[in-house]
Enzyme design. Structure first.
Site, mmCIF file in Angstrom:
data_model
loop_
_atom_site.group_PDB
_atom_site.id
_atom_site.type_symbol
_atom_site.label_atom_id
_atom_site.label_comp_id
_atom_site.label_asym_id
_atom_site.label_seq_id
_atom_site.Cartn_x
_atom_site.Cartn_y
_atom_site.Cartn_z
ATOM 1 N N ASP A 66 34.914 74.263 64.356
ATOM 2 C CA ASP A 66 35.266 74.033 62.979
ATOM 3 C C ASP A 66 34.973 75.304 61.985
ATOM 4 O O ASP A 66 35.744 75.420 60.921
ATOM 5 C CB ASP A 66 34.696 72.767 62.394
ATOM 6 C CG ASP A 66 33.441 72.829 62.408
ATOM 7 O OD1 ASP A 66 32.574 73.658 62.898
ATOM 8 O OD2 ASP A 66 32.531 71.674 62.146
ATOM 9 N N HIS A 67 34.181 75.791 62.197
ATOM 10 C CA HIS A 67 33.506 77.170 61.141
ATOM 11 C C HIS A 67 34.435 78.541 61.496
ATOM 12 O O HIS A 67 35.080 78.891 60.587
ATOM 13 C CB HIS A 67 32.166 77.691 61.263
ATOM 14 C CG HIS A 67 31.308 76.655 60.660
ATOM 15 N ND1 HIS A 67 31.185 75.245 61.251
ATOM 16 C CD2 HIS A 67 30.302 76.551 59.803
ATOM 17 C CE1 HIS A 67 30.480 74.622 60.255
ATOM 18 N NE2 HIS A 67 29.740 75.406 59.541
ATOM 19 N N ASP A 121 23.536 71.873 62.215
ATOM 20 C CA ASP A 121 24.327 72.071 60.828
ATOM 21 C C ASP A 121 23.723 71.238 59.857
ATOM 22 O O ASP A 121 23.381 70.075 60.054
ATOM 23 C CB ASP A 121 25.748 71.696 60.958
ATOM 24 C CG ASP A 121 26.661 72.099 59.680
ATOM 25 O OD1 ASP A 121 27.305 73.449 59.755
ATOM 26 O OD2 ASP A 121 26.305 71.778 58.793
ATOM 27 N N ARG A 381 28.113 73.773 48.232
ATOM 28 C CA ARG A 381 27.161 75.004 48.088
ATOM 29 C C ARG A 381 28.016 75.818 47.036
ATOM 30 O O ARG A 381 29.129 76.239 47.365
ATOM 31 C CB ARG A 381 26.908 75.691 49.251
ATOM 32 C CG ARG A 381 25.935 74.757 50.125
ATOM 33 C CD ARG A 381 25.048 75.478 51.173
ATOM 34 N NE ARG A 381 24.200 74.563 51.685
ATOM 35 C CZ ARG A 381 23.851 74.167 52.936
ATOM 36 N NH1 ARG A 381 24.521 74.851 53.872
ATOM 37 N NH2 ARG A 381 23.121 73.339 53.487
ATOM 38 N N SER A 537 21.579 76.290 54.512
ATOM 39 C CA SER A 537 22.168 76.242 55.968
ATOM 40 C C SER A 537 20.992 76.120 57.152
ATOM 41 O O SER A 537 19.892 76.432 57.008
ATOM 42 C CB SER A 537 22.670 77.502 56.396
ATOM 43 O OG SER A 537 22.848 77.703 57.752
ATOM 44 N N ARG A 539 21.369 77.599 59.948
ATOM 45 C CA ARG A 539 21.530 78.676 60.820
ATOM 46 C C ARG A 539 20.361 79.467 61.250
ATOM 47 O O ARG A 539 19.456 79.923 60.559
ATOM 48 C CB ARG A 539 22.468 79.585 60.344
ATOM 49 C CG ARG A 539 22.120 80.248 59.128
ATOM 50 C CD ARG A 539 23.185 81.038 58.314
ATOM 51 N NE ARG A 539 24.012 80.280 57.804
ATOM 52 C CZ ARG A 539 25.012 80.652 56.561
ATOM 53 N NH1 ARG A 539 24.523 81.686 56.117
ATOM 54 N NH2 ARG A 539 25.685 79.864 56.222
HETATM 55 C C1 MIC Z 1 26.838 76.007 55.920
HETATM 56 O O1 MIC Z 1 27.537 75.227 55.376
HETATM 57 O O2 MIC Z 1 26.149 76.807 55.282
HETATM 58 C C2 MIC Z 1 26.974 75.787 57.252
HETATM 59 C C3 MIC Z 1 27.925 77.159 57.689
HETATM 60 O O3 MIC Z 1 27.578 74.791 57.792
HETATM 61 C C4 MIC Z 1 25.701 75.850 57.905
HETATM 62 C C5 MIC Z 1 25.683 76.443 59.535
HETATM 63 C C6 MIC Z 1 25.968 77.655 59.844
HETATM 64 O O4 MIC Z 1 25.308 78.624 59.128
HETATM 65 O O5 MIC Z 1 26.478 77.982 60.959
HETATM 66 C C7 MIC Z 1 24.785 74.842 57.813
HETATM 67 O O6 MIC Z 1 25.053 74.291 56.559
HETATM 68 O O7 MIC Z 1 23.981 74.527 58.440
HETATM 69 FE FE1 SF4 Z 2 31.626 73.447 57.097
HETATM 70 FE FE2 SF4 Z 2 29.059 73.994 56.179
HETATM 71 FE FE3 SF4 Z 2 31.044 73.864 54.535
HETATM 72 FE FE4 SF4 Z 2 30.237 71.637 55.753
HETATM 73 S S1 SF4 Z 2 29.213 72.928 54.241
HETATM 74 S S2 SF4 Z 2 32.627 72.254 55.390
HETATM 75 S S3 SF4 Z 2 29.655 72.322 57.696
HETATM 76 S S4 SF4 Z 2 30.573 75.272 56.412
#
Ligand code: MIC
Ligand code: SF4
Length: 645
Positions: A66-67, A121, A381, A537, A539
């Site tokens: 999905d990313h 995630d 975010r 995140s 990550r």
């Molecule tokens: C995000 O919203 O920052 C992400 C991308 O979904 C991350 C995961 C990632 O960095 O792959 C998260 O929220 O954990």
């Molecule tokens: Fe995707 Fe992270 Fe954004 Fe949710 S917050 S839509 S998991 S990138």
């Protein structure tokens, strides 16, 4: 008589496999379900493969794409193919690109009240909306859980958010979580579970509850959870899964560590202003400010219910000529229901740009705003630069505020739209799981080939912890450093998630473009941070890139939960300043030394000597026995492998 327990305590207690039901101590939980997404998933599966376990030992594991769906080169498509093949081989369901955002799809198709879920995630707590104990974790923790290992957390404090009243017209679930953020701040949830209760709960549908638990991640909370009740049963029935329903709630008289009261009927539409989710203001204070872009979607606000409200507002109108409106429905199911119910038609007619069901602009995968642009987003975010435009100003709002403002070109209070009609969520959803590929059977699995593209590189090398750290402070950063600062995402960098040597070249470049080259040249170094270091995140790349660049320890005023765990998993020491004022005693470029690291590991008390200034700075690192072993081994992967021998 039995102790009266909160809902979270009931689920925790029934899943403890290591440790005691004692607040503040480390506990190991049995994990029923796991999820991964593609941007963290490739590493998680490389780690799982490295453990040498043939088949997952969970009740259900799902791999989502999905990313990284932009596919502007071979890298992302190769990652998708790798994850699809590794999933098939090892007993994991595979949700194909286009099927939707992991959290939305998991809520619809797999979440089960009372079960435990960890996901690579940070927004995994979305499934708290159906009464799951759902926690965001690093990829390595998810890999271990897939292998049947426990997931370790500190037994959290439980905060009760008691909801009374009912949301007024055009006030949204998003406004509830913005209010919680306003009250508690982005670090107010660290070490806590947020448990919702009260007579306001039955007035909220499951997708609304999921909006609230989703964005609980921004509090830094371990997770958030709602009871499982008749509303939950109806949602599961609509998904053809009523058999998964179990009623769950806290015991009457359960004791909480903290209680917050929110009267839903007192809330008004709100926005989180740049650049922090807790910088909350009322829309009435912002009304009239000109805007450039509106994005609707993300795992926070992309349910059918959200889309119904948006379509109603856009119906028969035209998006303001100065505004670009993008809409990304959360899942194929939502998109399909929108098409069938005529909602999509209304959006297209209004001039909205319809995006695929994926994270998209939320993670900087396209739709970066214009220079200095004001963008209203229904996301979770708004960290500086995350949208892909460094000087853009991102405001986090509800779908109602987003849609109403897209039409006027200015911040608009949706209450100006007049009375809100009843939006009835359908009794049944059209269920079609044809984009979820089941794994191979145990007999077929050995013949499934795992396909790795050239951009997929191994987990970085680690070495056992040394007794002496003697190196330079390669970077000094301030408070609330996010993982988006440490390891930026976006369309250019995300395709490198499977390649630590390459992605490391972007580590901390948002703060200091010279950092990667400097750290690499130093060989070994230490980073100094402020409070809430590593928020955001899950990550693990935010730990793996520093590991690759030779970072041995991070010294900070305080750490965010998932990132701290990721540092330990990577074998990097997270050291907390005993006195935050000592932050000023260490400068970038100073030569630091820590003697007797192994002995200090036992006590948790370390001393950093700044050889340049002559200062001695006491730091601490509270660790469980397990964490000590992990650090000594040079990280969780080496530790787990040694245990499996
Ligand atoms: C995000 O919203 O920052 C992400 C991308 O979904 C991350 C995961 C990632 O960095 O792959 C998260 O929220 O954990
Ligand atoms: Fe995707 Fe992270 Fe954004 Fe949710 S917050 S839509 S998991 S990138």
């Amino acid at each position: 008589m039995d102790r009266k327990r909160t809902l979270a305590e009931k689920i925790i207690d029934s899943h403890i496999v290591d440790g005691k039901c004692e607040k503040g101590t480390e506990i190991g939980l049995r994990i029923d379900q796991t999820l991964t997404q593609d941007a963290t998933g490739t590493m998680a599966y490389l780690e799982f493969e490295a453990m040498g376990i043939p088949r997952v030992r969970t009740e259900r594991s799902v791999a989502y794409i999905d990313h990284n769906t932009l596919q502007s080169g071979f890298e992302n498509a190769d990652d998708h193919r790798f994850i699809g093949s590794v999933a098939k081989k090892h007993g994991i369901y595979f949700s194909r690109p286009g099927n939707g955002i992991c959290h939305q799809v998991h809520l619809e198709r797999f979440g089960v009240p009372g079960k435990t879920l960890i996901g690579s995630d940070s927004h995994t707590p979305t499934c708290g909306g159906i009464g799951m104990l759902a926690i965001g974790a690093g990829g390595l923790d998810v890999a271990v859980a897939m292998g049947g290992g426990a997931y370790y957390i500190t037994y959290p404090k439980i905060v009760n958010v008691r909801l009374t009243g009912k949301l007024r017209d055009w006030v949204s679930a998003k406004d509830v979580i913005l209010e919680v953020l306003r009250i508690m701040s982005v670090k107010g949830g660290v070490g806590k579970i947020i448990e919702y209760s009260g007579e306001g709960v039955p007035t909220l549908s499951v997708p609304e509850r999921a909006t609230i638990t989703n964005m609980g991640a921004e509090l830094g909370a371990t997770t958030s959870i709602f009871p499982s009740d008749e509303v939950t049963r109806r949602f599961l029935r609509a998904q053809g899964r009523e058999s998964d329903y179990v009623p769950l709630s806290a015991d009457d008289g359960a004791e909480y560590d903290q209680t917050i009261e929110i009267d839903l009927s007192s809330l008004e539409p709100m926005a989180a202003c740049p650049h922090s989710p807790d910088n909350v203001k009322k829309i009435s204070e912002l009304a009239g400010m000109k805007i450039d872009q509106v994005c609707i979607g993300s795992c926070t606000n992309s349910s059918l219910y959200d889309m119904m409200k948006v379509a109603y507002i856009l119906d028969g109108k035209t998006v303001h000529p100065d505004v670009s409106l993008a809409i990304a429905p959360g899942s194929k199911q939502v998109l399909h229901m929108m098409a069938k119910g005529g909602l999509l038609d209304k959006m297209i007619e209004s001039g909205a740009r319809i995006l695929e069901s994926a994270c998209g602009p939320c993670i900087g995968m396209g739709q970066s705003p214009n220079s200095g642009g004001v963008s209203l987003r229904t996301f979770n975010r708004n960290f500086e630069g995350r949208s892909g435009t460094k000087d853009a100003k991102i405001y986090l709002v509800s779908p109602e505020v987003a849609a109403a403002s897209a039409l006027t070109g200015r911040f608009t209070d949706p209450r100006e739209l007049g009375p809100q009609p009843e939006f009835e969520i359908p009794e049944t959803f059209d269920v079609n799981d044809n984009m979820i590929v089941p794994p191979a059977t145990e007999e077929e699995a050995p013949s499934v080939e795992v396909l790795k593209g050239p951009n997929i590189k191994d987990y970085p090398e680690t070495s056992p912890l040394k007794d002496e750290i003697s190196c330079v402070c390669s970077l000094k950063v301030g408070d609330n450093i996010t993982t988006d600062h440490i390891m930026p995402a976006g369309a250019k960098i995300l395709p490198l998630r499977s390649n630590i040597p390459e992605i490391s070249k972007h580590c901390f470049t948002a703060c200091d473009p010279e950092f990667p080259a400097r750290a690499k040249a130093l060989g070994e170094s230490v980073i100094l941070g402020g409070s809430n270091y590593g928020q955001g995140s899950s990550r693990e790349h935010a730990a793996l890139a520093p590991l690759y660049l030779g970072v041995k320890a991070v010294i900070a005023k305080s750490f965010a939960r998932i990132h701290r765990a990721n540092l330990i998993n990577a074998g990097i020491l997270p050291l907390e300043l005993c006195d935050p004022a000592d932050y000023d005693k260490i400068c970038e470029g100073d030569k630091l030394s820590i003697h007797g690291v192994l002995a200090s590991l036992e006590t948790g008390d370390f001393t950093v000597t700044d050889e340049t200034s002559g200062a001695t700075v006491p730091v601490k690192c509270e660790l469980s026995d397990r964490m000590r072993e992990v650090l000594r081994a040079g990280g969780l992967l080496s530790y787990t492998k040694s245990k499996l021998k």
